[in-house]
Design an enzyme around this catalytic site. Structure first.
Site, PDB file in Angstrom:
ATOM      1  N   PRO A 152     -44.109 -76.402  34.547  1.00  0.00           N
ATOM      2  CG  PRO A 152     -41.713 -75.334  34.661  1.00  0.00           C
ATOM      3  CD  PRO A 152     -43.254 -75.262  35.284  1.00  0.00           C
ATOM      4  CE  LYS A 177     -51.568 -78.668  32.872  1.00  0.00           C
ATOM      5  NZ  LYS A 177     -50.636 -79.961  32.734  1.00  0.00           N
ATOM      6  N   PRO A 178     -49.891 -79.245  37.178  1.00  0.00           N
ATOM      7  CG  PRO A 178     -49.507 -81.428  38.231  1.00  0.00           C
ATOM      8  CD  PRO A 178     -50.417 -80.550  38.052  1.00  0.00           C
ATOM      9  CB  SER A 229     -41.996 -74.566  25.838  1.00  0.00           C
ATOM     10  OG  SER A 229     -43.128 -74.638  25.564  1.00  0.00           O
ATOM     11  CD  GLU A 250     -41.430 -65.784  35.170  1.00  0.00           C
ATOM     12  OE1 GLU A 250     -40.410 -65.851  34.513  1.00  0.00           O
ATOM     13  OE2 GLU A 250     -41.507 -65.084  35.947  1.00  0.00           O
ATOM     14  CB  CYS A 284     -35.712 -71.649  32.372  1.00  0.00           C
ATOM     15  SG  CYS A 284     -35.675 -71.034  34.037  1.00  0.00           S
TER      16      CYS A 284
HETATM   17  P1  NAD Z   1     -44.037 -77.156  28.040  1.00  0.00           P
HETATM   18  O1  NAD Z   1     -44.526 -75.573  27.819  1.00  0.00           O
HETATM   19  O2  NAD Z   1     -44.097 -78.224  27.501  1.00  0.00           O
HETATM   20  O3  NAD Z   1     -45.310 -77.110  29.599  1.00  0.00           O
HETATM   21  C1  NAD Z   1     -45.558 -76.404  30.530  1.00  0.00           C
HETATM   22  C2  NAD Z   1     -46.980 -76.459  31.194  1.00  0.00           C
HETATM   23  O4  NAD Z   1     -47.921 -76.223  30.209  1.00  0.00           O
HETATM   24  C3  NAD Z   1     -47.232 -78.073  31.450  1.00  0.00           C
HETATM   25  O5  NAD Z   1     -48.040 -78.091  32.752  1.00  0.00           O
HETATM   26  C4  NAD Z   1     -48.350 -78.525  30.220  1.00  0.00           C
HETATM   27  O6  NAD Z   1     -48.881 -79.525  30.440  1.00  0.00           O
HETATM   28  C5  NAD Z   1     -48.952 -77.328  29.981  1.00  0.00           C
HETATM   29  N1  NAD Z   1     -49.559 -77.160  28.473  1.00  0.00           N
HETATM   30  C6  NAD Z   1     -48.967 -77.723  27.541  1.00  0.00           C
HETATM   31  N2  NAD Z   1     -49.824 -77.298  26.272  1.00  0.00           N
HETATM   32  C7  NAD Z   1     -50.749 -76.747  26.795  1.00  0.00           C
HETATM   33  C8  NAD Z   1     -51.917 -75.930  26.506  1.00  0.00           C
HETATM   34  N3  NAD Z   1     -52.166 -76.002  25.135  1.00  0.00           N
HETATM   35  N4  NAD Z   1     -52.725 -75.271  27.171  1.00  0.00           N
HETATM   36  C9  NAD Z   1     -52.508 -75.179  28.367  1.00  0.00           C
HETATM   37  N5  NAD Z   1     -51.417 -75.724  29.093  1.00  0.00           N
HETATM   38  C10 NAD Z   1     -50.545 -76.615  28.300  1.00  0.00           C
HETATM   39  O7  NAD Z   1     -42.855 -76.979  29.072  1.00  0.00           O
HETATM   40  P2  NAD Z   1     -41.907 -78.243  29.840  1.00  0.00           P
HETATM   41  O8  NAD Z   1     -41.311 -79.118  28.731  1.00  0.00           O
HETATM   42  O9  NAD Z   1     -42.771 -78.710  30.832  1.00  0.00           O
HETATM   43  O10 NAD Z   1     -40.746 -77.246  30.400  1.00  0.00           O
HETATM   44  C11 NAD Z   1     -39.679 -76.918  29.687  1.00  0.00           C
HETATM   45  C12 NAD Z   1     -39.664 -75.324  29.076  1.00  0.00           C
HETATM   46  O11 NAD Z   1     -40.156 -74.621  30.170  1.00  0.00           O
HETATM   47  C13 NAD Z   1     -38.577 -74.936  28.788  1.00  0.00           C
HETATM   48  O12 NAD Z   1     -38.609 -74.185  27.451  1.00  0.00           O
HETATM   49  C14 NAD Z   1     -37.925 -74.071  29.792  1.00  0.00           C
HETATM   50  O13 NAD Z   1     -36.913 -73.146  29.346  1.00  0.00           O
HETATM   51  C15 NAD Z   1     -39.169 -73.495  30.318  1.00  0.00           C
HETATM   52  N6  NAD Z   1     -39.022 -72.967  31.833  1.00  0.00           N
HETATM   53  C16 NAD Z   1     -38.990 -71.706  31.959  1.00  0.00           C
HETATM   54  C17 NAD Z   1     -38.734 -71.007  33.059  1.00  0.00           C
HETATM   55  C18 NAD Z   1     -38.775 -69.761  33.491  1.00  0.00           C
HETATM   56  O14 NAD Z   1     -38.910 -69.365  34.683  1.00  0.00           O
HETATM   57  N7  NAD Z   1     -38.657 -68.742  32.597  1.00  0.00           N
HETATM   58  C19 NAD Z   1     -38.601 -71.943  34.369  1.00  0.00           C
HETATM   59  C20 NAD Z   1     -38.381 -73.363  33.885  1.00  0.00           C
HETATM   60  C21 NAD Z   1     -38.737 -73.931  32.625  1.00  0.00           C
END
Ligand code: NAD
Length: 492
Positions: A152, A177-178, A229, A250, A284
């Site tokens: 994320p 992949k970030p 997320s 996570e 998070c």
């Molecule tokens: P996100 O879910 O939008 O994206 C995370 C990753 O998934 C990115 O690399 C994104 O490009 C990728 N992604 C998106 N759609 C995808 C798909 N269909 N297939 C494969 N990959 C895909 O999350 P974000 O907005 O970057 O981060 C914020 C969220 O992350 C918040 O909900 C936060 O609580 C959570 N988070 C959780 C933890 C933990 O350890 N539990 C830690 C940090 C953040």
């Protein structure tokens, strides 16, 4: 002092830095709103190439001697420290987090690699008691193979390291992949690793959901390690379920805090404010809602409000800044709109204003006078907002705290051990902080329950997460067994 580092744009494939041939991602600087860099993404052919390399290299890396893996993790820690300033600069441009804090995260990340460099030397499995004499029964810890690491935006380096260090240390190779908006920090890590990591052990690709989906769907990835997320995590979990592919999820949270009346309300007020506003609430495990005993409610709110009003929000390059902007304009505008709606419906919002400057800044807000079922309370806000709800006793607080699909963490402020015990019995969370919120301990497991995910990172558990088991039943000598088929023998 503002710095303008050159942001990397090249990916790491098979040990070489290469330019993506796909559509570019536009990364803006959240502190100014201006374009910081355009990063070309990986095409499906480039993803395919990276996976082919990963599958080939995985076969060697899984059998590499442990000292070789340990040496790699130590080298990575060293290059991180050597490039500390530059990494923190790039991360500051991309995240808007204060530069000083980003320096600290580089140090923490290097420490993590050192930790797993040693820990991965310790445990290769166990020896089960043999079933027959003359046998060994080895329960051997083995790597999965090719790990797809999807990360994320909020802590691009540290959250990747929590996967990368144990995965490499246990003999996996990793394709990273970030998140699109924080791609450059991860590409910089790739650039540094090009000099120290055997080609193909780590590869870094730029891209969005399409690149992530290709990595997940490809049979050459053996494990998907995702942080992000709950919405995206669920879809990845569904897909991996259909493919029978192991998955670490996570995910998001909506962490509650409970303040009881036996603690100093001023100290508790500062604690919940810190836990809610740190990194502009983009953690998070941020405290997303707080239930306060009515006897100390006013004092806790007064102190949290004082913190919200005095926290220095501003330029991430300024040494005095404590909180930078939110990462995206959309997030800032969404939260601002939510706060306006609260005001319109009779709730009280202190702070939460948008300063008169460019960038996606939002001052922290304390919200009172809303129903415990309000969306601001029950949904993950991921911003610097602290809704405070008054409760009559611990039972009411626990009922409200438990009324969620999430299970990442919770905080409790009390010195009453019976209250701690009741909270432990009641809340299904991966971490309970008592009087000391949001801290991580590198040696202890971190992760969520329920809709917050299924994985554990950090600690020995975070190392074991990247291994599966192989049972080797080893007869030390070839001996005739009575239960085998013997030609001509009568059936018994
Ligand atoms: P996100 O879910 O939008 O994206 C995370 C990753 O998934 C990115 O690399 C994104 O490009 C990728 N992604 C998106 N759609 C995808 C798909 N269909 N297939 C494969 N990959 C895909 O999350 P974000 O907005 O970057 O981060 C914020 C969220 O992350 C918040 O909900 C936060 O609580 C959570 N988070 C959780 C933890 C933990 O350890 N539990 C830690 C940090 C953040």
């Amino acid at each position: 002092m503002t710095r303008t580092p050159t942001l990397p744009t090249w990916m790491l494939i098979d040990g070489g830095l290469v330019e993506g041939l796909g559509e570019p991602i536009r990364i803006d600087d959240p502190a100014t709103g201006e374009l910081a860099v355009e990063v070309p993404t990986a095409t499906p052919e480039q993803v395919d190439e990276a996976l082919e390399v990963a599958a080939t290299v995985a076969a060697d890396w899984r059998t590499a001697a442990q000292p070789e893996r340990t040496a790699l993790l130590r080298r990575i820690a060293d290059v991180l420290i050597d490039a500390r300033q530059r990494i923190a600069e790039v991360c500051t441009v991309e995240t808007g987090r204060p530069f000083e804090r980003n320096l600290g995260y580089v140090d923490w990340t290097a420490e993590l690699f050192r930790f797993y460099a040693e820990l991965s030397r310790v445990d290769g499995g166990r020896l089960a008691p043999a079933k027959e004499t003359g046998q060994l029964s080895l329960a051997q810890r083995v790597p999965y193979g090719v790990v797809a690491a999807l990360t994320p935006f909020n802590y691009p380096l540290a959250l990747l390291a929590q996967k990368l260090a144990p995965a490499l240390g246990t003999g996996n190779v990793v394709v990273v992949k970030p998140a699109p908006v924080t791609t450059a920090t991860t590409l910089l890590l790739g650039e540094l690793l090009a000099d120290v990591a055997p080609p193909g052990t780590v590869q870094v690709l730029a891209g969005g959901a399409a690149v992530g989906e290709q990595l997940i769907g490809d049979p050459r990835t053996d494990l998907v390690a995702f942080t992000g997320s709950t919405t995206v995590g669920r879809s990845i979990g569904e897909r991996c379920g259909r493919l029978a592919k192991p998955t670490h999820l996570e995910l998001g949270g909506n962490d509650p805090a409970i303040v009881l009346s036996d603690v100093d309300p001023a100290v508790a007020g500062r604690a919940v404010a810190w836990a809610a506003f740190l990194n502009a609430g983009q953690v998070c495990t941020s405290t997303e809602r707080v239930y306060v005993h009515r006897d100390v409610f006013d004092d806790v709110v007064a102190e949290a409000t004082a913190v919200a009003g005095s926290v220095r929000v501003g330029d991430p390059w300024d040494d005095d800044t404590q909180i930078g902007p939110l990462r995206t304009r959309e997030a800032r505008d969404r939260i601002r709109k939510q706060l306006e709606e609260v005001r319109d419906h009779g709730g009280e919002v202190t702070g939460g204003h948008v300063p008169d400057r460019s960038g996606y800044f939002l001052h922290p807000a304390v919200v009172t006078g809303i129903e415990p079922t309000h969306p601001l309370v029950v949904e993950e806000t991921f911003g610097p907002v602290l809704p405070v709800v008054s409760v009559d006793d611990l039972d009411e607080a626990l009922d409200l705290a438990a009324d969620t699909e999430y299970g990442l963490g919770a905080s409790l402020y009390t010195e009453d051990t019976a209250a701690v015990r009741r909270t432990l019995d009641r809340l299904q969370v991966g971490t309970l902080w008592v009087n000391d919120p949001v801290l991580e301990n590198i040696g202890a497991p971190f992760g969520g329950m329920r809709a917050s995910g299924n994985a554990r990172e950090l600690g020995m558990e975070g190392l074991h997460a990247f291994t599966t088991f192989r049972h080797v039943l080893w007869g030390l000598q070839l001996e005739e067994r009575t239960w085998w088929f013997h030609p001509g023998e009568e059936l018994r």
